[in-house]
Design a protein around this motif. Structure first.
Motif, PDB file in Angstrom:
ATOM      1  N   ILE A  52      27.917  37.289  34.728  1.00  0.00           N
ATOM      2  CA  ILE A  52      29.142  37.885  35.272  1.00  0.00           C
ATOM      3  C   ILE A  52      30.112  36.792  35.712  1.00  0.00           C
ATOM      4  N   ALA A  53      29.610  35.791  36.431  1.00  0.00           N
ATOM      5  CA  ALA A  53      30.477  34.714  36.912  1.00  0.00           C
ATOM      6  C   ALA A  53      31.031  33.890  35.756  1.00  0.00           C
ATOM      7  N   GLU A  55      31.474  34.761  32.536  1.00  0.00           N
ATOM      8  CA  GLU A  55      32.458  35.505  31.742  1.00  0.00           C
ATOM      9  C   GLU A  55      33.758  35.700  32.511  1.00  0.00           C
ATOM     10  N   SER A  56      33.670  35.841  33.825  1.00  0.00           N
ATOM     11  CA  SER A  56      34.883  35.939  34.633  1.00  0.00           C
ATOM     12  C   SER A  56      35.656  34.633  34.576  1.00  0.00           C
ATOM     13  N   TRP A  57      34.933  33.512  34.677  1.00  0.00           N
ATOM     14  CA  TRP A  57      35.593  32.211  34.608  1.00  0.00           C
ATOM     15  C   TRP A  57      36.198  31.984  33.232  1.00  0.00           C
ATOM     16  N   GLY A  59      37.202  34.222  31.164  1.00  0.00           N
ATOM     17  CA  GLY A  59      38.320  35.136  30.955  1.00  0.00           C
ATOM     18  C   GLY A  59      39.513  34.831  31.835  1.00  0.00           C
ATOM     19  N   ARG A  60      39.420  33.775  32.613  1.00  0.00           N
ATOM     20  CA  ARG A  60      40.502  33.339  33.493  1.00  0.00           C
ATOM     21  C   ARG A  60      40.854  34.403  34.525  1.00  0.00           C
ATOM     22  N   ASN A  61      39.855  35.143  35.020  1.00  0.00           N
ATOM     23  CA  ASN A  61      40.098  36.173  36.021  1.00  0.00           C
ATOM     24  C   ASN A  61      39.534  35.803  37.383  1.00  0.00           C
ATOM     25  N   VAL A  62      39.231  34.536  37.599  1.00  0.00           N
ATOM     26  CA  VAL A  62      38.658  34.108  38.871  1.00  0.00           C
ATOM     27  C   VAL A  62      39.723  34.200  39.943  1.00  0.00           C
TER      28      VAL A  62
END
Length: 74
Positions: A52-53, A55-57, A59-62
């Protein structure tokens, strides 16, 4: 019409390396504690968080912040 699938990318390599490392550490801790299944279970749980962390990173959604969202309000 289907779109062609992408091949293995650099991002997938980073995720696969991190997951393999987490499982190796889980196996080592499981062997130290004398409970290999506990180590594997903990490694599995941590690897889900890692996925999860990562893929969030990727996807540039952090740190995505929505100023209009204050949570659930009645």
């Amino acid at each position: 019409m289907t779109t062609p699938r992408k091949r293995w990318t650099r991002g997938h390599s980073g995720w696969a390396f991190g997951t393999a490392l987490i499982f190796a550490v889980g196996i080592v801790f499981g062997m130290i504690w004398g409970q290999l299944l506990v180590g594997l279970f903990l490694a599995f749980a941590v690897s889900i968080g890692w996925l999860i962390a990562y893929e969030s990173w990727r996807g540039r959604n952090v740190g995505l912040e929505n100023r209009d969202d204050n949570g659930a309000q009645l």
